[in-house]
Motif scaffolding. Structure first.
Motif, PDB file in Angstrom:
ATOM      1  N   GLU A  40       0.832  -1.206   0.000  1.00 33.02           N
ATOM      2  CA  GLU A  40       0.000   0.000   0.000  1.00 33.02           C
ATOM      3  C   GLU A  40       0.867   1.256   0.000  1.00 33.02           C
ATOM      4  OE1 GLU A  40      -0.441  -2.624   2.021  1.00 33.02           O
ATOM      5  OE2 GLU A  40      -2.244  -3.412   1.049  1.00 33.02           O
ATOM      6  N   LEU A  63       2.156   1.755  -3.554  1.00 26.68           N
ATOM      7  CA  LEU A  63       1.113   2.251  -4.444  1.00 26.68           C
ATOM      8  C   LEU A  63       0.913   3.747  -4.250  1.00 26.68           C
ATOM      9  CD1 LEU A  63      -0.779   0.874  -6.528  1.00 26.68           C
ATOM     10  CD2 LEU A  63      -2.560   0.927  -4.795  1.00 26.68           C
ATOM     11  N   ALA A  69      -3.428  -0.505 -12.424  1.00 26.67           N
ATOM     12  CA  ALA A  69      -2.685  -1.047 -11.293  1.00 26.67           C
ATOM     13  C   ALA A  69      -1.223  -0.624 -11.324  1.00 26.67           C
ATOM     14  CB  ALA A  69      -2.786  -2.571 -11.281  1.00 26.67           C
ATOM     15  N   THR A 112      -5.618  -0.942  -6.852  1.00 26.05           N
ATOM     16  CA  THR A 112      -4.858  -2.179  -6.635  1.00 26.05           C
ATOM     17  C   THR A 112      -5.155  -3.184  -7.745  1.00 26.05           C
ATOM     18  OG1 THR A 112      -6.586  -3.236  -5.315  1.00 26.05           O
ATOM     19  CG2 THR A 112      -4.995  -1.840  -4.134  1.00 26.05           C
TER      20      THR A 112
END
Length: 593
Positions: free
Chosen positions: A72, A75, A127, A152
């Protein structure tokens, strides 16, 4: 290659110059962003950078594997770096008209989901925010500005399932969507004796033509086709894919689309669309699903229009790894020894399309270390290999294999790859190179390993030079692999066994498999290919036979007596391993009495 809305090719960098995501040069380093987020400190960053320098790989993945950050965190940092927002697709309901802007094939190949269309700008969730080339391709295909947002991988997969379900865009869907007026215009233009360049421009940018060709290309890449054939005939326009060495025909478009489709391909390949009387060659560079795809385009004038063939070079599906080529352990060990030799000649033989170049590329990939200089001369250069100097052949300006090889010898190489030994001059220079302390790898067109000796002698190479320089000959074929999705056991008939010279008592306790032909393998029963090998070592006894110019039969008998496994015998082992079928081995190999 990106293409602007008028059909003219532009550089990817230029296409991105005004992107909302920002210029590459303005982007902050990933490590700096993670430190500012509070997810990482400088000590851990330096440790990760040291690991990356030693082992390679993307910094983000190194940080995750080291336990320094979470997926996370990565990202969030990547989204910040590329100026994108993070979206939670589970909290968004996308309007149906927005979903319809992106076809199911585009969504699946590019791993994207459209989420909004405002102020003529389509926003898609992806993604991988680093795959900015996907945004370039989408702008070209959809002919509108496209911006990215980050979600995601799991959310992207779930959203594609939710919004597209079991949809599968087909050639028929696109053809059915064409209006009668569009078809009339295209038909009139294709039948005109002379065509105004402005009409050609309208033709190649017509929405049905763009959508149709995009789907043909995406389907070919998804199905791992090696070639796409566009073939005009008097009353029809055929399109065929070559998948696993076999041609498969798809539903043909109307004959009226032939000129428009061929002209669009020529525009994408930066060819002269007004010239339809002479053959042309060029290439198209695409980035599909994050993978660089190189399309080699060749046009050929025929009685009923231009025939176009596109060779698909997808690095992601080519195994440039010796471990994955299909050699058995003892074969792999010897081949590695051959490639590690300081001098000599190692030849790989077989017909066109038998995987010779891939085998040699895999060997060079393994030998490619900082202390070894490798130079290749190829026609054409098929894949770019980092750290290896690659020279394309240009026979039209005098850059032949022989001429190029002479220059390569003055470049202080350790190992040399010659794409193909075609004539005596090239063979003699290869021999000279090996005698002066270089390892030469090359290919030759022969049916099996023993006949390579006869071929070299027939070319005019002196027997003592062949005996002194040749270290090994590898003959190979590609056989189709049974589809894993529909693989099943069966008992072959006695007649089938006899085709590969087996008797029922030879196969006691062995299982045989075949493919039941499912959608996954396009109803063929096979998916993918694997190589079978025949490796002939040149030992002292073999050198005596070469010096005496013995026949191929004598050479073959000695090679088999010394332990050479023939192509047919290698194929039988692949059958026993459950990899391929009796029919494939019979089709690809010869039995010698």
């Amino acid at each position: 290659m990106a293409v602007d809305p008028s059909g003219k090719p532009v550089m990817a960098e230029a296409a991105r110059a005004g992107d909302a995501e920002g210029n590459f040069e303005d982007r902050r380093p990933l490590g700096q962003i993670l430190i500012e987020m509070g997810s990482l400190d400088d000590t851990k960053l330096q440790e990760a950078l040291k690991t990356q320098h030693e082992k390679g790989g993307a910094l983000g993945q190194v940080l995750i594997e080291g336990g320094f950050i979470t997926p996370e965190d990565l990202l969030q940092a990547l989204a910040t770096q590329h100026g994108m927002d993070i979206v939670d697709l589970s909290q968004i309901e996308v309007p149906e008209d927005v979903i319809k802007m992106v076809s199911v094939s585009m969504a699946q190949v590019y791993r994207i989901v459209p989420i909004s269309f405002e102020n003529n700008v389509l926003t898609v969730a992806m993604a991988d925010p680093q795959n900015v080339n996907a945004l370039d391709d989408l702008r070209f295909m959809l002919n509108c500005p496209v911006s990215g947002a980050v979600a995601t991988e799991q959310q992207i997969t779930e959203a594609i399932t939710k919004y597209y379900g079991g949809q599968k865009e087909s050639i028929k869907d696109i053809l059915d969507s064409m209006t009668g007026e569009e078809m009339e215009v295209l038909t009139a233009q294709s039948q005109a004796e002379t065509i105004d360049p402005r009409d050609i421009e309208k033709m190649v940018n017509a929405a049905p033509v763009v959508r149709f060709l995009n789907l043909v290309l995406l389907t070919a890449i998804r199905d791992q086709a090696s070639d796409i054939h566009f073939e005009p005939f008097e009353h029809e326009f055929k399109i065929r894919y070559r998948i696993d060495g076999t041609l498969l025909e798809i539903p043909p478009p109307p004959r009226a689309l032939a000129m428009a489709i061929c002209s669009r391909i020529k525009v994408m390949a930066n060819m002269d669309i007004a010239e339809r009387r002479v053959p042309q060659d060029n290439r198209i560079e695409l980035n599909v699903g994050g993978n660089p795809i190189d399309l080699r385009v060749s046009t050929l004038p025929t009685v009923f229009g231009e025939s176009v063939v596109m060779r698909v070079l997808d690095r992601s599906v080519v195994a440039l790894d010796l471990e994955r080529l299909g050699m058995r352990d003892e074969e792999l060990q010897f081949f590695r020894e051959a490639v590690a030799q300081p001098n000599g000649i190692c030849l790989v033989t077989g017909p066109t399309g038998s995987g010779k170049t891939t085998t040699l590329y895999a060997a060079l990939n393994e030998a490619n270390t900082p202390d070894v200089k490798i130079i290749t001369t190829e026609d054409p250069v098929e894949y770019d290999l980092d750290g290896i100097i690659q020279c394309p052949i240009r026979a039209d300006i005098g850059v032949t294999y022989a001429a190029c090889l002479r220059s390569i010898l003055r470049q202080d190489p350790d190992k040399i790859l010659v794409g193909e030994i075609r004539d005596l001059e090239t063979a003699e220079i290869a021999v000279e190179a090996s005698l002066t302390g270089h390892l030469v790898l090359s290919t030759l067109h022969t049916n099996d390993a023993p006949s390579t000796i006869t071929r070299l002698l027939d070319m005019g190479v002196e027997p003592f030079l062949v005996a002194a320089t040749l270290y090994a000959v590898v003959a190979q074929r590609l056989v189709r692999v049974i589809c894993l999705k529909c693989k099943d056991v069966y008992v072959p008939s006695e007649e089938a066994l006899l085709e590969v010279e087996l008797r029922p008592e030879d196969v006691e306790g062995k299982q045989f498999f075949f493919g039941r032909r499912c959608d996954h393998c396009n109803k063929t029963g096979y998916r993918g290919r694997n190589a079978i090998y025949e490796i002939m070592k040149i030992d002292s006894k073999m050198r005596e036979l070469i010096m005496a110019s013995k026949s191929t039969e004598v050479v073959r008998a000695e090679a088999q007596a010394s332990g050479m496994r023939t192509l047919r015998e290698s194929g039988i082992l692949k059958i026993f391993d459950g990899i391929t079928t009796i029919e494939e081995i019979v089709r690809e190999t010869l039995a010698f009495d």
